[in-house]
Design a protein around this motif. Structure first.
Motif, PDB file in Angstrom:
ATOM      1  N   SER A   1       0.704  -1.284   0.107  1.00 62.52           N
ATOM      2  CA  SER A   1      -0.025  -0.084  -0.037  1.00 62.52           C
ATOM      3  C   SER A   1       0.774   1.113  -0.057  1.00 62.52           C
ATOM      4  CB  SER A   1      -0.931   0.030   1.172  1.00 62.52           C
ATOM      5  OG  SER A   1      -1.808   1.225   1.180  1.00 62.52           O
ATOM      6  N   TYR A   2       0.106   2.323   0.021  1.00 63.49           N
ATOM      7  CA  TYR A   2       1.111   3.656  -0.046  1.00 63.49           C
ATOM      8  C   TYR A   2       1.803   3.977   1.187  1.00 63.49           C
ATOM      9  CZ  TYR A   2      -2.575   5.223   2.911  1.00 63.49           C
ATOM     10  OH  TYR A   2      -3.764   5.424   4.157  1.00 63.49           O
ATOM     11  N   ASP A   3       1.279   3.380   2.147  1.00 62.85           N
ATOM     12  CA  ASP A   3       1.955   3.446   3.675  1.00 62.85           C
ATOM     13  C   ASP A   3       2.709   2.399   4.172  1.00 62.85           C
ATOM     14  OD1 ASP A   3      -0.125   2.037   3.985  1.00 62.85           O
ATOM     15  OD2 ASP A   3      -0.608   2.866   5.976  1.00 62.85           O
ATOM     16  N   GLN A   4       2.939   1.289   3.218  1.00 66.29           N
ATOM     17  CA  GLN A   4       3.684   0.280   3.684  1.00 66.29           C
ATOM     18  C   GLN A   4       4.096  -0.568   2.434  1.00 66.29           C
ATOM     19  OE1 GLN A   4       1.310  -1.883   6.479  1.00 66.29           O
ATOM     20  NE2 GLN A   4       0.922  -3.658   4.931  1.00 66.29           N
ATOM     21  N   HIS A   5       5.425  -0.667   2.220  1.00 71.00           N
ATOM     22  CA  HIS A   5       6.056  -1.316   0.903  1.00 71.00           C
ATOM     23  C   HIS A   5       6.914  -2.628   1.215  1.00 71.00           C
ATOM     24  CE1 HIS A   5       7.843  -2.163  -2.844  1.00 71.00           C
ATOM     25  NE2 HIS A   5       9.065  -1.823  -2.211  1.00 71.00           N
ATOM     26  N   LEU A   6       6.362  -3.839   0.653  1.00 74.42           N
ATOM     27  CA  LEU A   6       6.909  -4.933   0.936  1.00 74.42           C
ATOM     28  C   LEU A   6       8.085  -5.213  -0.024  1.00 74.42           C
ATOM     29  CD1 LEU A   6       6.739  -7.828   2.119  1.00 74.42           C
ATOM     30  CD2 LEU A   6       5.505  -8.508   0.387  1.00 74.42           C
ATOM     31  N   VAL A   7       9.407  -5.198   0.781  1.00 81.20           N
ATOM     32  CA  VAL A   7      10.696  -5.187  -0.051  1.00 81.20           C
ATOM     33  C   VAL A   7      10.908  -6.571  -0.388  1.00 81.20           C
ATOM     34  CG1 VAL A   7      13.058  -4.750   0.211  1.00 81.20           C
ATOM     35  CG2 VAL A   7      11.377  -3.321   1.438  1.00 81.20           C
ATOM     36  N   SER A   8      10.784  -7.756   0.477  1.00 74.27           N
ATOM     37  CA  SER A   8      10.939  -9.005   0.400  1.00 74.27           C
ATOM     38  C   SER A   8      10.393 -10.030   1.235  1.00 74.27           C
ATOM     39  CB  SER A   8      12.614  -9.258   0.364  1.00 74.27           C
ATOM     40  OG  SER A   8      13.080  -9.192   1.685  1.00 74.27           O
ATOM     41  N   ALA A   9       9.839 -11.144   0.875  1.00 76.36           N
ATOM     42  CA  ALA A   9       9.266 -12.025   1.596  1.00 76.36           C
ATOM     43  C   ALA A   9       9.745 -13.777   1.418  1.00 76.36           C
ATOM     44  CB  ALA A   9       7.719 -12.077   1.247  1.00 76.36           C
ATOM     45  N   THR A  10      10.005 -14.339   2.323  1.00 79.89           N
ATOM     46  CA  THR A  10      10.524 -15.493   2.229  1.00 79.89           C
ATOM     47  C   THR A  10       9.482 -16.473   3.147  1.00 79.89           C
ATOM     48  OG1 THR A  10      12.717 -14.727   2.034  1.00 79.89           O
ATOM     49  CG2 THR A  10      12.419 -17.199   2.584  1.00 79.89           C
ATOM     50  N   LEU A  11       8.946 -17.379   2.791  1.00 78.00           N
ATOM     51  CA  LEU A  11       8.123 -18.294   3.607  1.00 78.00           C
ATOM     52  C   LEU A  11       8.673 -19.838   3.156  1.00 78.00           C
ATOM     53  CD1 LEU A  11       5.502 -19.028   4.921  1.00 78.00           C
ATOM     54  CD2 LEU A  11       4.513 -19.440   2.516  1.00 78.00           C
ATOM     55  N   LYS A  12       9.070 -20.426   4.459  1.00 75.17           N
ATOM     56  CA  LYS A  12       9.583 -21.904   4.556  1.00 75.17           C
ATOM     57  C   LYS A  12       8.579 -22.521   5.342  1.00 75.17           C
ATOM     58  CE  LYS A  12      14.341 -20.128   4.443  1.00 75.17           C
ATOM     59  NZ  LYS A  12      15.622 -20.116   5.207  1.00 75.17           N
ATOM     60  N   ILE A  13       8.661 -24.139   4.826  1.00 81.03           N
ATOM     61  CA  ILE A  13       7.519 -24.718   5.692  1.00 81.03           C
ATOM     62  C   ILE A  13       8.190 -26.050   5.618  1.00 81.03           C
ATOM     63  CG2 ILE A  13       5.384 -25.866   5.565  1.00 81.03           C
ATOM     64  CD1 ILE A  13       4.412 -23.807   3.614  1.00 81.03           C
ATOM     65  N   ASP A  14       8.168 -26.645   7.148  1.00 73.24           N
ATOM     66  CA  ASP A  14       8.948 -28.014   7.311  1.00 73.24           C
ATOM     67  C   ASP A  14       7.737 -28.861   8.104  1.00 73.24           C
ATOM     68  OD1 ASP A  14      10.522 -30.057   7.751  1.00 73.24           O
ATOM     69  OD2 ASP A  14      11.427 -29.181   9.796  1.00 73.24           O
ATOM     70  N   PRO A  15       7.203 -30.002   7.182  1.00 72.84           N
ATOM     71  CA  PRO A  15       8.065 -30.714   6.319  1.00 72.84           C
ATOM     72  C   PRO A  15       7.830 -29.830   5.166  1.00 72.84           C
ATOM     73  CG  PRO A  15       6.235 -31.913   6.944  1.00 72.84           C
ATOM     74  CD  PRO A  15       6.466 -30.823   8.030  1.00 72.84           C
ATOM     75  N   GLU A  16       8.577 -30.062   4.031  1.00 69.54           N
ATOM     76  CA  GLU A  16       8.606 -29.269   2.820  1.00 69.54           C
ATOM     77  C   GLU A  16       7.291 -29.656   2.039  1.00 69.54           C
ATOM     78  OE1 GLU A  16      11.198 -28.350  -1.444  1.00 69.54           O
ATOM     79  OE2 GLU A  16      12.005 -29.388   0.228  1.00 69.54           O
ATOM     80  N   PRO A  17       6.435 -28.509   1.628  1.00 71.68           N
ATOM     81  CA  PRO A  17       5.271 -29.093   0.863  1.00 71.68           C
ATOM     82  C   PRO A  17       5.390 -29.514  -0.360  1.00 71.68           C
ATOM     83  CG  PRO A  17       5.385 -26.688   1.070  1.00 71.68           C
ATOM     84  CD  PRO A  17       6.549 -27.225   1.926  1.00 71.68           C
ATOM     85  N   ALA A  18       4.629 -30.292  -1.132  1.00 75.19           N
ATOM     86  CA  ALA A  18       4.590 -30.512  -2.499  1.00 75.19           C
ATOM     87  C   ALA A  18       4.096 -29.539  -3.194  1.00 75.19           C
ATOM     88  CB  ALA A  18       3.567 -31.987  -2.531  1.00 75.19           C
ATOM     89  N   ASP A  19       3.344 -28.540  -2.732  1.00 77.60           N
ATOM     90  CA  ASP A  19       3.073 -27.408  -3.731  1.00 77.60           C
ATOM     91  C   ASP A  19       2.418 -26.235  -2.678  1.00 77.60           C
ATOM     92  OD1 ASP A  19       1.970 -26.186  -6.197  1.00 77.60           O
ATOM     93  OD2 ASP A  19       0.174 -26.173  -5.202  1.00 77.60           O
ATOM     94  N   VAL A  20       2.959 -25.183  -3.253  1.00 82.30           N
ATOM     95  CA  VAL A  20       2.499 -23.886  -2.625  1.00 82.30           C
ATOM     96  C   VAL A  20       1.868 -23.163  -3.836  1.00 82.30           C
ATOM     97  CG1 VAL A  20       3.046 -21.981  -1.332  1.00 82.30           C
ATOM     98  CG2 VAL A  20       4.107 -24.210  -0.553  1.00 82.30           C
TER      99      VAL A  20
END
Length: 302
Positions: free
Chosen positions: A32-51
């Motif tokens: 949005s105008y007041d918050q800018h997402l620079v980067s995002a990382t999502l890790k799941i254990d156990p590793e999913p077959a699909d996200v």
């Protein structure tokens, strides 16, 4: 504009391996105008077959994870970097026709706001209505922004914040009677109260941080909940009744919805032997780049 690093880890543990159903994750902050997402990382254990990612009806980012391996634990680890330019009370500019309460939304906006004005909780004795009307002046004009700010401050002042890790939310009538609750309880009380006065309001789930050493917030260290009210001229404006905040100082939006159950950060199912579930833990760490603005580190593990 401070830069935040937000680490949100949710872990589940089980006595023996269980199978997991589809999990729905809402942990990615909104752009949005007041918050800018620079980067995002999502890790799941156990590793999913699909996200796979999607946007829901409110424009929230939702990850759908399919996990096909049994395990005795599930860990969902989200780390994001956000540039935040918070809005403050003095930045709220309301159209002339809406500065004094009561007013009516314009015919162009009303069709899109109607569902956010509808009450969601039964109030047969009009207890919420009566409480909300306390903030409307009986004589003279009622300033719209002052009235909403006073309601926000009153919840912080007159109610006792009590952390409650269990799922579920009190009804607004229960919160009004008990005079205590969590951030999500306070959000639902204020939403119903302002809707009783004819305002459009929505539930917000996100993160709370202290932008300076002077901030002493309640409800930090976990996901946080507050309210957005639609005000002509400024649009959706944040009100955090847990901390008496008007504007987005210290508040990072992740999910916005008409109802609390549409903004659950993590939901999913598992199957296995009865009694397999052992524990759930949530850890939210938020650090603020000190080169941009003085800050504190907010941390709590439950």
């Amino acid at each position: 504009m401070p830069r935040l690093t937000i680490s949100h880890i949710t872990s589940y543990s089980y006595r023996q391996p269980v199978r997991f159903g589809e999990h729905r994750l809402m942990v990615r902050p909104r752009e949005s105008y007041d918050q800018h997402l620079v980067s995002a990382t999502l890790k799941i254990d156990p590793e999913p077959a699909d996200v796979r990612w999607l946007q829901d009806v409110f424009g929230n980012s939702v990850a759908i994870a399919t996990i096909d391996r049994p395990s005795t634990r599930l860990v969902i680890d989200s780390e994001v970097h956000v540039d935040h330019r918070p809005t403050k009370l003095q930045h709220v500019d309301i159209e002339d026709y809406a500065r004094i309460y009561p007013f009516t939304y314009s015919s162009e906006e009303m069709p899109d706001l109607l569902r956010s004005i509808e009450r969601q909780h039964v109030d047969p004795q009009r207890q919420i209505d009566t409480w909300a009307r306390r903030f409307v002046k009986s004589g003279g004009e009622t300033d719209t922004l002052s009235m909403l700010s006073d309601m926000t401050a009153a919840i912080k002042r007159d109610f006792t914040y009590v952390a409650r890790p269990e799922k579920g939310t009190q009804t607004p009538i229960e919160t009004l009677a008990k005079r205590k609750g969590t951030c999500r309880d306070y959000a639902m009380l204020m939403i119903e109260a302002v809707r009783a006065l004819g305002f459009a309001a929505r539930f917000v789930s996100g993160y709370l941080y202290s932008a300076s050493q002077d901030d002493r917030h309640l409800g930090g260290g976990n996901t946080h909940a507050w309210v957005r009210v639609y005000l002509p001229g400024s649009g959706w404006v944040e009100f955090d009744p847990t901390n008496g905040i008007v504007g987005s100082r210290g508040l990072i939006r992740v999910a916005v919805a008409r109802d609390i159950y549409q903004a659950v950060p993590i939901s999913g199912t598992w199957s296995g032997f009865p009694g397999s579930f052992l524990d759930m833990g949530v850890s939210v760490d938020i650090s603020v780049d000190r080169s941009a603005e003085p800050s504190v580190l907010s941390r709590k593990t439950s």
